[in-house]
Design a protein around this motif. Structure first.
Motif, mmCIF file in Angstrom:
data_model
loop_
_atom_site.group_PDB
_atom_site.id
_atom_site.type_symbol
_atom_site.label_atom_id
_atom_site.label_comp_id
_atom_site.label_asym_id
_atom_site.label_seq_id
_atom_site.Cartn_x
_atom_site.Cartn_y
_atom_site.Cartn_z
ATOM 1 N N UNK A 195 0.838 -1.195 0.000
ATOM 2 C CA UNK A 195 0.000 0.000 0.000
ATOM 3 C C UNK A 195 0.869 1.240 0.000
ATOM 4 N N UNK A 196 0.448 2.225 -0.765
ATOM 5 C CA UNK A 196 1.009 3.570 -0.708
ATOM 6 C C UNK A 196 -0.162 4.505 -0.441
ATOM 7 N N UNK A 197 -0.077 5.213 0.690
ATOM 8 C CA UNK A 197 -1.179 6.070 1.119
ATOM 9 C C UNK A 197 -0.690 7.509 1.212
ATOM 10 N N UNK A 198 -1.375 8.386 0.503
ATOM 11 C CA UNK A 198 -0.983 9.792 0.509
ATOM 12 C C UNK A 198 -1.459 10.438 1.803
ATOM 13 N N UNK A 199 -0.529 11.117 2.478
ATOM 14 C CA UNK A 199 -0.837 11.763 3.754
ATOM 15 C C UNK A 199 0.167 12.879 3.991
ATOM 16 N N UNK A 200 -0.308 14.016 4.411
ATOM 17 C CA UNK A 200 0.589 15.134 4.718
ATOM 18 C C UNK A 200 1.316 14.835 6.025
ATOM 19 N N UNK A 201 2.609 14.581 5.935
ATOM 20 C CA UNK A 201 3.393 14.181 7.102
ATOM 21 C C UNK A 201 3.982 15.357 7.874
ATOM 22 N N UNK B 132 -0.818 11.000 12.347
ATOM 23 C CA UNK B 132 -0.309 10.326 11.155
ATOM 24 C C UNK B 132 -1.191 9.138 10.794
ATOM 25 N N UNK B 133 -0.820 8.415 9.748
ATOM 26 C CA UNK B 133 -1.481 7.158 9.416
ATOM 27 C C UNK B 133 -0.757 6.060 10.198
ATOM 28 N N UNK B 134 -1.457 5.435 11.097
ATOM 29 C CA UNK B 134 -0.882 4.395 11.956
ATOM 30 C C UNK B 134 -0.804 3.096 11.157
ATOM 31 N N UNK B 135 0.386 2.789 10.660
ATOM 32 C CA UNK B 135 0.513 1.627 9.776
ATOM 33 C C UNK B 135 0.248 0.316 10.501
ATOM 34 N N UNK B 136 0.457 0.269 11.818
ATOM 35 C CA UNK B 136 0.108 -0.951 12.558
ATOM 36 C C UNK B 136 -1.411 -1.131 12.604
ATOM 37 N N UNK B 137 -2.130 -0.054 12.898
ATOM 38 C CA UNK B 137 -3.594 -0.128 12.923
ATOM 39 C C UNK B 137 -4.150 -0.485 11.547
ATOM 40 N N UNK B 138 -3.565 0.088 10.500
ATOM 41 C CA UNK B 138 -4.012 -0.207 9.138
ATOM 42 C C UNK B 138 -3.716 -1.665 8.788
#
Length: 117
Positions: A33-39, A51-57
């Motif tokens: 997955x590549x997820x666009x998110x303003x970091x 942020x986007x929590x990659x563990x939760x995702x």
């Protein structure tokens, strides 16, 4: 904005397939997955909730695959992307879904889709 949060090579088990024998077993699926998110905000605040929590995702994907049954990986990818966008407020997502072993002479077969809010 072109910041990307990514997950690569996430393996999960799912009941997926059109043949009767596939409907009786679990098969391994592999997700990129590549997820666009303003970091900028998470970087400035050092706050996981920004942020986007990659563990939760990753856990969401695993749970989704274990509780849903589809015949086509296209259907799984489409529905999963929609759920991820809604649940995690993802602006856009590119998902590669591989089904290793589906074609014995190939490393993997699959689909790659891009969806946005």
């Amino acid at each position: 904005m072109k910041d990307i949060v990514f997950i690569e090579g996430l393996k999960t088990e799912a009941v997926i397939g059109v043949y009767d024998w596939e409907k009786a077993i679990q098969q391994t699926l592999v997700f990129d997955l590549e997820m666009q998110h303003d970091n900028r905000l998470p970087a400035a605040t050092d706050d996981l909730s920004k942020t986007l929590d990659y563990e939760a995702i990753s856990n969401f994907i695993t749970d989704f695959c274990s509780t849903n049954v589809f015949e086509l990986i296209e259907t799984l990818a489409e529905k999963l992307c929609a759920e991820l966008i809604e649940t995690f407020s993802i602006h856009s997502i590119t998902m590669t879904l591989r089904k290793p072993g589906a074609v014995p002479t190939a490393n993997a077969v699959g689909v790659k889709i891009h969806r946005q809010k």
